[in-house]
Design a protein around this motif. Sequence first.
Motif, short mmCIF file in Angstrom:
data_model
loop_
_atom_site.label_atom_id
_atom_site.label_comp_id
_atom_site.label_asym_id
_atom_site.label_seq_id
_atom_site.Cartn_x
_atom_site.Cartn_y
_atom_site.Cartn_z
N VAL A 1 4.87 6.09 3.04
CA VAL A 1 4.61 7.57 2.53
C VAL A 1 3.50 7.82 1.58
O VAL A 1 3.13 6.72 1.02
N LEU A 2 2.52 8.75 2.07
CA LEU A 2 1.27 8.84 1.18
C LEU A 2 1.35 10.28 0.56
O LEU A 2 1.49 11.10 1.31
N VAL A 3 1.17 10.25 -0.62
CA VAL A 3 1.32 11.70 -1.39
C VAL A 3 0.00 11.82 -1.52
O VAL A 3 -0.98 11.10 -2.34
N THR A 4 -0.50 13.21 -1.57
CA THR A 4 -1.89 13.75 -2.20
C THR A 4 -1.78 13.97 -3.43
O THR A 4 -1.21 15.07 -3.82
N SER A 5 -2.45 13.33 -4.40
CA SER A 5 -2.60 13.54 -5.57
C SER A 5 -4.10 14.15 -5.78
O SER A 5 -4.83 14.77 -5.04
N SER A 6 -4.63 13.66 -6.93
CA SER A 6 -6.15 14.13 -7.02
C SER A 6 -6.75 13.28 -8.42
O SER A 6 -5.90 12.83 -8.91
N THR A 7 -8.11 13.16 -8.55
CA THR A 7 -8.56 12.77 -9.70
C THR A 7 -8.26 13.57 -10.95
O THR A 7 -7.86 13.03 -12.12
N TYR A 8 -7.68 14.69 -10.60
CA TYR A 8 -7.02 15.53 -11.75
C TYR A 8 -5.91 14.95 -12.12
O TYR A 8 -5.42 15.57 -13.18
N GLY B 1 6.72 20.88 -3.21
CA GLY B 1 6.43 20.54 -1.78
C GLY B 1 6.24 19.14 -1.35
O GLY B 1 6.87 18.91 -0.23
N VAL B 2 5.83 18.31 -2.22
CA VAL B 2 5.82 16.96 -2.06
C VAL B 2 7.20 16.46 -2.12
O VAL B 2 7.52 15.60 -1.37
N TRP B 3 7.63 16.65 -2.91
CA TRP B 3 9.12 16.43 -3.35
C TRP B 3 10.13 16.51 -2.11
O TRP B 3 10.61 15.84 -1.63
N ASN B 4 9.94 17.79 -1.65
CA ASN B 4 10.69 18.14 -0.44
C ASN B 4 10.43 17.39 0.81
O ASN B 4 11.07 16.90 1.64
N THR B 5 9.37 17.23 0.93
CA THR B 5 8.49 16.37 2.14
C THR B 5 9.07 14.97 1.96
O THR B 5 9.50 14.45 2.85
N GLN C 1 2.96 10.53 -10.51
CA GLN C 1 4.28 9.79 -10.80
C GLN C 1 5.31 9.75 -9.65
O GLN C 1 6.18 8.54 -9.70
N ILE C 2 5.14 10.64 -8.76
CA ILE C 2 6.47 10.63 -7.59
C ILE C 2 5.95 9.20 -6.78
O ILE C 2 6.69 8.56 -6.41
N GLY C 3 4.45 9.36 -6.47
CA GLY C 3 4.00 8.19 -5.39
C GLY C 3 4.22 6.78 -5.97
O GLY C 3 4.64 5.70 -5.39
N ARG C 4 3.76 6.64 -7.25
CA ARG C 4 4.09 5.56 -8.22
C ARG C 4 5.51 4.90 -8.10
O ARG C 4 5.80 3.89 -7.88
N ALA C 5 6.51 5.84 -8.38
CA ALA C 5 7.62 5.63 -8.69
C ALA C 5 8.15 5.04 -7.48
O ALA C 5 9.03 4.15 -7.40
N ALA D 1 9.88 -0.51 3.41
CA ALA D 1 9.29 0.59 3.59
C ALA D 1 8.30 0.66 2.31
O ALA D 1 8.59 -0.08 1.46
N SER D 2 7.29 1.51 2.42
CA SER D 2 6.31 1.60 1.11
C SER D 2 5.83 3.04 0.69
O SER D 2 5.95 3.96 1.77
N ALA D 3 4.86 3.03 -0.23
CA ALA D 3 4.31 4.29 -0.78
C ALA D 3 2.92 4.18 -1.25
O ALA D 3 2.85 3.03 -2.00
N GLY D 4 2.39 5.01 -1.30
CA GLY D 4 1.14 5.03 -1.99
C GLY D 4 0.52 6.70 -2.42
O GLY D 4 1.02 7.39 -1.94
N VAL D 5 -0.71 6.61 -3.22
CA VAL D 5 -1.09 7.66 -3.76
C VAL D 5 -2.37 7.99 -3.54
O VAL D 5 -3.34 7.00 -3.41
N LEU D 6 -3.11 9.11 -2.63
CA LEU D 6 -4.25 9.52 -2.40
C LEU D 6 -5.12 10.08 -3.73
O LEU D 6 -4.28 11.13 -3.96
N TYR D 7 -5.95 9.68 -3.94
CA TYR D 7 -6.82 10.57 -5.15
C TYR D 7 -7.99 10.89 -4.46
O TYR D 7 -9.23 10.18 -4.73
N PRO D 8 -8.09 12.08 -3.83
CA PRO D 8 -9.52 12.52 -3.44
C PRO D 8 -10.32 13.03 -4.68
O PRO D 8 -9.67 13.62 -5.71
N GLY D 9 -11.71 12.72 -4.89
CA GLY D 9 -12.61 13.23 -5.95
C GLY D 9 -12.83 14.70 -5.13
O GLY D 9 -12.10 15.22 -4.28
#
Length: 271
Positions: free
Chosen positions: A127-134, A108-112, A154-158, A168-176
């Motif tokens: 682009v902000l992708v929702t990851s997790s502390t997991y 779903g993240v890849w498609n988006t 990995q998608i967000g970092r790459a 353009a730019s991207a980042g990763v969201l890590y909610p606890g």
Amino acid sequence: MTGAGGGIGAAVAGALHRNGASVVLVDLKLSDVDAVADRLGPDRVLLVHADVTKREQLDAAIAATIDTFGRLDIVFANAGISSGPAALTIRSAEDGVFERVIGVNLLGVWNTVRAALPHILGSGGYVLVTSSTYAYLNGLVNAPYAASKAAVEQIGRALRTELSGTGASAGVLYPGWVATPIADIAFGGDAIATSLVSRAFPGFLRRPITPEKLSRAVVRGVGRRAPRIQVPGRWIPVSWLRGMVNPVSDFILEHDSEVTRLTAELDRRAR
Ligand SMILES: NC(=O)c1ccc[n+]([C@@H]2O[C@H](COP(=O)([O-])OP(=O)(O)OC[C@H]3O[C@@H](n4cnc5c(N)ncnc54)[C@H](O)[C@@H]3O)[C@@H](O)[C@H]2O)c1
């Protein structure tokens, strides 16, 4: 943004909207996202029904965004699911659970991201992708989810590195843990998962935050095109030190008799 009808998506939509953004609320569940749209009012809001596992539905969502607002500056690939209301081990999981979780959380993240990228490149957006502390914690009794979130990281970092030099730019969201239905399992929704979480994590890391608190951090992070947004901040040292923390915590978990007992109980329950 995808998953806009859920706890985190709704709070972030509200916060961005209050800050003047036009928002496109994308979700599978129309009733939930309808309620969010009602709260925001008619101005600068577009509602789109789409399933993130279906690329063509995301292409349609992006087309509707461009038709309505003329541009796309920020994509928040946030829709996600847990593996269900009960914890599971890799041994006891029903067939199909892994595919379902990976389908929404990772594909779903890849498609988006793929559907949005041409417009994000055009606008010099983010682009902000929702990851997790997991993404970096031991995923015991939650392996499909943890695997999906590690892959999203990995998608967000790459992507951020690949976009450098494009504007353009991207980042990763890590909610606890955030107090939304997805987190219920660890806070009474499943007795064994709740006991395991309290055994494995000290109290101060376990306290869930509100989606509103998370949304304020997201607004700040989006504003500065952050590489990482980690909320609550108490997880930041764990993330920084993960190379050292993980082998130690894996060792402790493997040799903790109570963790072994609870995990075995899960396997028995599934039989
Ligand atoms: N709540 C937490 O503790 C926590 C912690 C870390 C990460 N996350 C992540 O944050 C994101 C949002 O979670 P939340 O806590 O708001 O959960 P939530 O269940 O409240 O919201 C998730 C939303 O995603 C939507 N959704 C599910 N499958 C979809 C699909 N195939 N297509 C489109 N939309 C779909 C749901 O309808 C729902 O509105 C998820 O990716 C989740 O994994 C949550």
